[in-house]
Design a protein around this motif. Structure first.
Motif, PDB file in Angstrom:
ATOM      1  N   MET A 197      32.106 -13.550  36.810  1.00 17.96           N
ATOM      2  CA  MET A 197      31.935 -12.757  36.915  1.00 17.96           C
ATOM      3  C   MET A 197      30.909 -11.985  35.748  1.00 17.96           C
ATOM      4  O   MET A 197      30.718 -11.620  34.793  1.00 17.96           O
ATOM      5  N   VAL A 198      29.625 -11.749  36.797  1.00 16.05           N
ATOM      6  CA  VAL A 198      28.260 -11.696  35.638  1.00 16.05           C
ATOM      7  C   VAL A 198      27.539 -10.471  35.696  1.00 16.05           C
ATOM      8  O   VAL A 198      27.792  -9.699  37.276  1.00 16.05           O
ATOM      9  N   TYR A 199      28.083  -9.109  34.850  1.00 15.90           N
ATOM     10  CA  TYR A 199      27.132  -8.010  35.308  1.00 15.90           C
ATOM     11  C   TYR A 199      26.299  -7.397  35.364  1.00 15.90           C
ATOM     12  O   TYR A 199      24.930  -8.239  34.430  1.00 15.90           O
ATOM     13  N   ASN A 200      25.773  -8.030  36.846  1.00 20.81           N
ATOM     14  CA  ASN A 200      23.827  -7.327  37.143  1.00 20.81           C
ATOM     15  C   ASN A 200      23.959  -6.146  37.063  1.00 20.81           C
ATOM     16  O   ASN A 200      24.324  -5.734  38.391  1.00 20.81           O
ATOM     17  N   THR A 201      22.818  -5.859  36.727  1.00 17.21           N
ATOM     18  CA  THR A 201      23.155  -3.999  36.478  1.00 17.21           C
ATOM     19  C   THR A 201      21.888  -3.373  37.738  1.00 17.21           C
ATOM     20  O   THR A 201      22.808  -2.063  38.230  1.00 17.21           O
ATOM     21  N   LEU A 202      21.754  -4.174  38.697  1.00 16.26           N
ATOM     22  CA  LEU A 202      20.895  -3.225  39.685  1.00 16.26           C
ATOM     23  C   LEU A 202      22.378  -4.224  41.154  1.00 16.26           C
ATOM     24  O   LEU A 202      22.014  -3.435  41.635  1.00 16.26           O
ATOM     25  N   ALA A 203      22.969  -5.507  41.081  1.00 17.20           N
ATOM     26  CA  ALA A 203      24.008  -5.401  41.494  1.00 17.20           C
ATOM     27  C   ALA A 203      24.710  -4.470  42.253  1.00 17.20           C
ATOM     28  O   ALA A 203      25.186  -3.556  43.018  1.00 17.20           O
ATOM     29  N   VAL A 204      25.167  -4.116  40.144  1.00 17.19           N
ATOM     30  CA  VAL A 204      26.252  -2.701  40.724  1.00 17.19           C
ATOM     31  C   VAL A 204      25.350  -1.928  40.905  1.00 17.19           C
ATOM     32  O   VAL A 204      25.864  -0.784  41.738  1.00 17.19           O
ATOM     33  N   SER A 262      30.229   2.113  31.048  1.00 11.12           N
ATOM     34  CA  SER A 262      31.258   1.815  30.538  1.00 11.12           C
ATOM     35  C   SER A 262      32.578   1.278  31.409  1.00 11.12           C
ATOM     36  O   SER A 262      32.429   1.009  32.664  1.00 11.12           O
ATOM     37  N   LEU A 263      33.397   0.146  30.411  1.00  9.80           N
ATOM     38  CA  LEU A 263      34.545   0.414  30.947  1.00  9.80           C
ATOM     39  C   LEU A 263      35.249   1.417  31.526  1.00  9.80           C
ATOM     40  O   LEU A 263      35.714   0.977  32.802  1.00  9.80           O
ATOM     41  N   ASP A 264      35.487   2.267  30.821  1.00 12.14           N
ATOM     42  CA  ASP A 264      36.428   3.110  31.633  1.00 12.14           C
ATOM     43  C   ASP A 264      35.611   4.137  32.645  1.00 12.14           C
ATOM     44  O   ASP A 264      36.693   4.043  33.574  1.00 12.14           O
ATOM     45  N   VAL A 290      37.036   2.380  40.107  1.00 15.01           N
ATOM     46  CA  VAL A 290      38.187   2.005  41.044  1.00 15.01           C
ATOM     47  C   VAL A 290      38.607   2.340  41.865  1.00 15.01           C
ATOM     48  O   VAL A 290      39.118   2.364  42.463  1.00 15.01           O
ATOM     49  N   SER A 291      39.819   3.882  40.936  1.00 15.63           N
ATOM     50  CA  SER A 291      40.869   4.049  40.869  1.00 15.63           C
ATOM     51  C   SER A 291      39.892   5.047  41.789  1.00 15.63           C
ATOM     52  O   SER A 291      40.581   5.275  43.065  1.00 15.63           O
TER      53      SER A 291
END
Length: 115
Positions: free
Chosen positions: A1-8, A48-50, A56-57
């Protein structure tokens, strides 16, 4: 899984639009500034991960959706139906439903182990 800023950013926009929220609403729900939220949604900054875990939550989405990755089909229509229903709930509704489901599932697991 790659962090793509545009997809996110696109995934966040989809989540926001699904709930009918403004960027300001999302920022408030996530307890971040509107400017920070907008820069993430526009793909200019990473989160951030947080913050990922909070999204998600709060919104009941998987990391695969958040990262714009294709969702693997489980093949279980009941599980798919439950996921669809959970994905239509607003965050304040999820605050009631998710804990209730967890209590139910924990109780089910305890009964299953006792047998």
């Amino acid at each position: 899984m790659v962090y793509n800023t545009l997809a996110v950013g696109d995934a966040l926009r989809e989540i926001r639009e699904q709930y009918g929220y403004t960027r300001s609403d999302m920022a408030e729900n996530l307890e971040i500034s509107c400017i920070h939220y907008a820069s993430i949604e526009q793909g200019r900054h990473k989160m951030s991960l947080d913050l990922m875990l909070k999204i998600v939550s709060l919104y009941g989405v998987g990391l695969d959706k958040l990262f714009g990755e294709p969702v693997k089909q489980s093949g279980n229509s009941d599980v798919d139906k439950l996921n669809q229903k959970l994905n239509t709930l607003r965050p304040e509704e999820l605050n009631y439903v998710v804990p209730a489901l967890l209590i139910f599932l924990d109780g089910f697991q305890v009964r299953k182990e006792a047998v």
